[in-house]
Design an enzyme around this catalytic site. Structure first.
Site, PDB file in Angstrom:
ATOM      1  N   SER A  13      87.662   1.444 -60.858  1.00  0.00           N
ATOM      2  CA  SER A  13      88.650   1.073 -61.883  1.00  0.00           C
ATOM      3  C   SER A  13      89.913   0.476 -61.256  1.00  0.00           C
ATOM      4  CB  SER A  13      88.992   2.258 -62.788  1.00  0.00           C
ATOM      5  OG  SER A  13      89.631   3.283 -62.075  1.00  0.00           O
ATOM      6  N   ASN A  14      90.342   0.973 -60.102  1.00  0.00           N
ATOM      7  CA  ASN A  14      91.484   0.355 -59.423  1.00  0.00           C
ATOM      8  C   ASN A  14      91.120  -1.037 -58.904  1.00  0.00           C
ATOM      9  OD1 ASN A  14      93.895   2.005 -59.469  1.00  0.00           O
ATOM     10  ND2 ASN A  14      92.693   3.534 -58.384  1.00  0.00           N
ATOM     11  N   LYS A  65      80.598   6.300 -36.472  1.00  0.00           N
ATOM     12  CA  LYS A  65      81.555   5.547 -37.276  1.00  0.00           C
ATOM     13  C   LYS A  65      81.916   4.245 -36.579  1.00  0.00           C
ATOM     14  CE  LYS A  65      84.848   7.776 -39.250  1.00  0.00           C
ATOM     15  NZ  LYS A  65      85.418   7.858 -40.573  1.00  0.00           N
ATOM     16  N   MET A  90      86.001   6.819 -50.066  1.00  0.00           N
ATOM     17  CA  MET A  90      86.004   8.241 -49.744  1.00  0.00           C
ATOM     18  C   MET A  90      85.643   8.557 -48.297  1.00  0.00           C
ATOM     19  SD  MET A  90      87.155   9.121 -52.580  1.00  0.00           S
ATOM     20  CE  MET A  90      87.168  10.891 -52.469  1.00  0.00           C
ATOM     21  N   ARG A  91      86.014   7.669 -47.384  1.00  0.00           N
ATOM     22  CA  ARG A  91      85.781   7.910 -45.955  1.00  0.00           C
ATOM     23  C   ARG A  91      87.089   7.747 -45.209  1.00  0.00           C
ATOM     24  NH1 ARG A  91      81.264   8.798 -44.213  1.00  0.00           N
ATOM     25  NH2 ARG A  91      79.645   8.637 -45.717  1.00  0.00           N
ATOM     26  N   ILE A  93      89.197   6.261 -42.309  1.00  0.00           N
ATOM     27  CA  ILE A  93      89.138   5.029 -41.520  1.00  0.00           C
ATOM     28  C   ILE A  93      89.231   5.425 -40.048  1.00  0.00           C
ATOM     29  CG2 ILE A  93      90.305   2.835 -41.035  1.00  0.00           C
ATOM     30  CD1 ILE A  93      89.019   2.900 -43.801  1.00  0.00           C
ATOM     31  N   ASN A 107      96.405   2.652 -49.158  1.00  0.00           N
ATOM     32  CA  ASN A 107      95.595   3.511 -50.011  1.00  0.00           C
ATOM     33  C   ASN A 107      96.434   3.972 -51.196  1.00  0.00           C
ATOM     34  OD1 ASN A 107      93.309   5.129 -50.741  1.00  0.00           O
ATOM     35  ND2 ASN A 107      94.341   6.910 -49.893  1.00  0.00           N
ATOM     36  N   HIS A 109      96.730   7.243 -53.887  1.00  0.00           N
ATOM     37  CA  HIS A 109      96.320   8.646 -54.013  1.00  0.00           C
ATOM     38  C   HIS A 109      96.871   9.201 -55.325  1.00  0.00           C
ATOM     39  CE1 HIS A 109      94.992  12.558 -52.680  1.00  0.00           C
ATOM     40  NE2 HIS A 109      96.177  13.046 -53.010  1.00  0.00           N
TER      41      HIS A 109
END
Length: 190
Positions: A13-14, A65, A90-91, A93, A107, A109
């Site tokens: 949605s963002n 990663k 949802m990870r 960086i 980001n 929040h």
């Protein structure tokens, strides 16, 4: 026009709010890539609807990663990305991207950091009984929601307001604020 990449893991949605701001010309940028770690997330469908190129990966298919972040960095470089915008990614960086895009990853929040970092922030704040809810837009560092704060916006909870009502208000605030702050950050980039 500055080029951005959006990273998302979920509904998007963002991401959609950012797309709309670009289409309405309130955000002067171009989304050149959507990066997702969830090959079936709805954000990818949104990208396809708007003809935005995507790069998806399954972290479990990589040894580390570092391995998949090298691939992401190559994609970002190819697209000449100026700013990485996390929108429900949802990870954490890792070092590869943090070093290559130092102070160029932001980001959003759904809480007033440093309170309630991590997942389920709205629910945690609601259960705690906070009277003021809000959002934080911050630079990304190696921690969980610990980067320098760019902007915070808040509202006072109404008496007897349900969790669902608070969530709606938080998301509305996110959708209004994020494109404005992205524009501000882009204007500060050299």
């Amino acid at each position: 026009m500055k080029k951005i990449a959006v990273f998302a893991s979920g509904f998007g949605s963002n991401f959609e709010a950012i797309i709309e701001a670009i289409e309405n010309q309130t955000l002067k940028a171009e989304i050149v890539l959507l990066v997702s770690d969830k090959p079936n997330c709805y954000a990818l469908e949104r990208a396809h609807q708007h003809c935005i190129e995507t790069f998806t990966f399954n972290p479990k298919e990589y040894q580390s990663k570092k391995e998949y972040e090298v691939l992401i960095a190559q994609q970002l470089e190819k697209k000449e990305v100026s700013l990485i915008v996390l929108a429900g990614y949802m990870r954490l960086i890792g070092d590869i991207l943090l070093e290559k895009y130092s102070n160029k990853i932001i980001n959003i929040h759904p809480a007033l950091l440093p309170a309630f970092p991590g997942t389920h922030a709205i629910e945690k704040a609601y259960e705690y009984g906070v009277k003021i809810f809000g959002i934080t837009i911050h630079y990304v560092d190696a921690g969980i929601d610990t980067g320098n704060i760019i902007e915070q916006t808040c509202f006072k909870i109404k008496e007897n307001e349900t969790l669902e009502e608070v969530e709606r208000r938080v998301h509305t605030l996110e959708h209004q604020s994020y494109p404005i702050i992205i524009e501000k950050v882009l204007n500060q980039l050299v």
